[in-house]
Design a protein around this motif. Structure first.
Motif, mmCIF file in Angstrom:
data_model
loop_
_atom_site.group_PDB
_atom_site.id
_atom_site.type_symbol
_atom_site.label_atom_id
_atom_site.label_comp_id
_atom_site.label_asym_id
_atom_site.label_seq_id
_atom_site.Cartn_x
_atom_site.Cartn_y
_atom_site.Cartn_z
ATOM 1 N N LEU A 8 22.456 7.760 44.603
ATOM 2 C CA LEU A 8 21.024 8.546 44.242
ATOM 3 C C LEU A 8 20.852 9.641 44.911
ATOM 4 C CD1 LEU A 8 19.089 5.169 44.635
ATOM 5 C CD2 LEU A 8 20.133 5.929 42.916
ATOM 6 N N GLU A 13 16.173 8.201 45.052
ATOM 7 C CA GLU A 13 16.003 7.420 46.274
ATOM 8 C C GLU A 13 14.476 7.145 46.833
ATOM 9 O OE1 GLU A 13 17.497 7.715 50.725
ATOM 10 O OE2 GLU A 13 19.251 7.431 49.390
ATOM 11 N N GLN A 17 12.327 3.843 46.865
ATOM 12 C CA GLN A 17 11.702 3.298 48.149
ATOM 13 C C GLN A 17 10.515 2.815 47.775
ATOM 14 O OE1 GLN A 17 12.743 3.051 51.230
ATOM 15 N NE2 GLN A 17 14.588 4.175 51.376
ATOM 16 N N LYS A 74 17.168 -3.283 48.248
ATOM 17 C CA LYS A 74 17.379 -2.293 49.274
ATOM 18 C C LYS A 74 18.339 -2.536 50.268
ATOM 19 C CE LYS A 74 14.277 0.522 52.428
ATOM 20 N NZ LYS A 74 12.893 0.366 53.052
ATOM 21 N N TYR A 77 21.638 -1.470 48.502
ATOM 22 C CA TYR A 77 22.031 -0.112 48.469
ATOM 23 C C TYR A 77 22.216 0.498 49.964
ATOM 24 C CZ TYR A 77 21.171 4.831 48.112
ATOM 25 O OH TYR A 77 21.355 6.046 48.006
ATOM 26 N N HIS A 81 25.510 2.532 50.776
ATOM 27 C CA HIS A 81 25.365 3.865 51.384
ATOM 28 C C HIS A 81 25.834 3.935 52.690
ATOM 29 C CE1 HIS A 81 23.203 7.694 50.969
ATOM 30 N NE2 HIS A 81 22.624 7.268 52.118
#
Length: 129
Positions: A8, A13, A17, A74, A77, A81
């Motif tokens: 992202l 991003e 959020q 979340k 991800y 990440h």
């Protein structure tokens, strides 16, 4: 994870959020989640379209409007990440990654003790399995 496993951008991003916090919402709800000065409606709409295409956001249609929700959690991800970061900066070694924090002078003794306690708790849980 998502289509093509694409990462992202900062703007994407930030939108995610807000959507993770909302759990679901219409474009106007997502826009209202931004602090002032908010981005333009069209900018947020464009970022949403890109995120739908990337597979990070899905939607339900109600009449002529879409109610958006995260298609990627979340946690999923963040794990991906973090895995990429560990691979890129620490040669894929979680031990080197953890070592980075133990030598970081910004962490005080209390924070190191908290990390130690979390690790010890996880070790005990795994021993019980």
């Amino acid at each position: 994870m998502a289509k093509g496993n694409k990462g992202l951008t900062k703007a994407e991003e930030e939108l995610m959020q807000h959507l993770w916090s909302l759990e679901k919402g219409y474009l106007k709800d997502i826009l209202e989640a931004y602090p002032e000065p908010r981005p333009a409606y069209t900018t947020v709409a464009t970022v949403i379209r890109v995120l739908v295409k990337k597979g990070f956001i899905a939607f339900n249609t109600h009449g002529k409007v879409h109610e958006y929700y995260p298609a990627v959690s979340k946690q999923v991800y963040f794990k991906k990440h973090l895995s990429t970061m560990v691979s890129n900066f620490f040669g894929g070694s979680m031990t080197r990654f953890a070592s980075f924090f133990t030598t970081d002078k910004d962490l005080d003794l209390d924070e190191l003790e908290q990390i130690k306690a979390m690790i010890e708790e996880e070790i005990e849980q795994r021993k019980d399995q």
